[in-house]
Design an enzyme around this catalytic site. Structure first.
Site, PDB file in Angstrom:
ATOM      1  N   CYS A   1       0.845  -1.194   0.000  1.00  0.00           N
ATOM      2  CA  CYS A   1       0.000   0.000   0.000  1.00  0.00           C
ATOM      3  C   CYS A   1       0.885   1.251   0.000  1.00  0.00           C
ATOM      4  O   CYS A   1       1.545   1.528  -0.989  1.00  0.00           O
ATOM      5  CB  CYS A   1      -0.992  -0.043   1.166  1.00  0.00           C
TER       6      CYS A   1
ATOM      7  N   GLU B   1      -1.570  -9.139   4.305  1.00  0.00           N
ATOM      8  CA  GLU B   1      -1.459  -9.602   5.685  1.00  0.00           C
ATOM      9  C   GLU B   1      -2.799  -9.750   6.404  1.00  0.00           C
ATOM     10  O   GLU B   1      -2.856 -10.278   7.510  1.00  0.00           O
ATOM     11  CB  GLU B   1      -0.543  -8.664   6.486  1.00  0.00           C
TER      12      GLU B   1
ATOM     13  N   HIS C   1      -3.510  -5.307   0.898  1.00  0.00           N
ATOM     14  CA  HIS C   1      -2.914  -5.765   2.157  1.00  0.00           C
ATOM     15  C   HIS C   1      -2.935  -7.289   2.219  1.00  0.00           C
ATOM     16  O   HIS C   1      -3.942  -7.887   2.599  1.00  0.00           O
ATOM     17  CB  HIS C   1      -3.661  -5.161   3.348  1.00  0.00           C
TER      18      HIS C   1
END
Length: 182
Positions: free
Chosen positions: A73, A163, A161
């Protein structure tokens, strides 16, 4: 053991990037983005997301460390900004579940996700033009540069993202990055 350091750009998910790497068995730690480059000992770096491109610390200098870098990002936007690309406000805005089309199934970072994947992404700001040497490796109907790659310099970025649990194949992105770093 591969050592991948997560550079904290003050994003809300930085700890999840660290945790994902740790749970994969990677030697990892979180460091502040003001850490002097000469103090970094790593096989790879993750530039975390964050709220403000003007609070980039030493991220531009980290690109000169001759280790693979994954920007997530804001981290991808920092890479683009530092290397002559363009970053601007996104048309879509905040966080959303997005279908991403992978444009290069040979790309070492996102190619294994082809032809498409579902991700959790913010588009408040985004890369509008990739720097010289980079290729766009993924796009969506809300963002023209969902991922970019420069395998010659081992510099990579994703707008989304990987994660977070909302991203379908997020751990695979980290596994691919670990393989790049080995």
């Amino acid at each position: 053991m591969t050592r991948i350091v997560v550079v904290d750009n003050h994003g809300q998910f930085t700890h999840l990037e660290h945790r994902t790497l740790r749970d994969m068995g990677v030697d990892t730690e979180i460091i502040d983005n003001t850490t002097p480059p000469e103090e970094i000992d790593a096989d790879g770096l993750v530039l975390s997301g964050g709220p403000d491109i003007d609070d980039a610390g030493n991220c531009a200098d980290y690109l000169e460390l001759d280790v693979p870098v994954l920007g997530i990002c804001l981290g991808m936007q920092l890479i683009a900004d530092a290397l002559g690309g363009a970053v601007g406000e996104g048309d879509y805005g905040g966080y959303a579940d997005v279908t991403v089309d992978v444009l290069d199934d040979d790309d070492p970072l996102v190619g294994s996700l082809a032809p498409e994947t579902r991700v959790w992404a913010s588009h408040a700001d985004e890369v509008k033009a990739v720097p010289d040497g980079f290729a766009r490796t993924a796009e969506s109907d809300v963002c023209g540069v969902e991922a970019m790659s420069d395998p010659e310099r081992d510099l990579y970025g994703v707008q989304w993202h990987p994660e977070v649990a909302h991203t379908a194949e997020g751990e695979e992105v980290f596994e691919n990055f670990e393989a790049i770093c080995e």
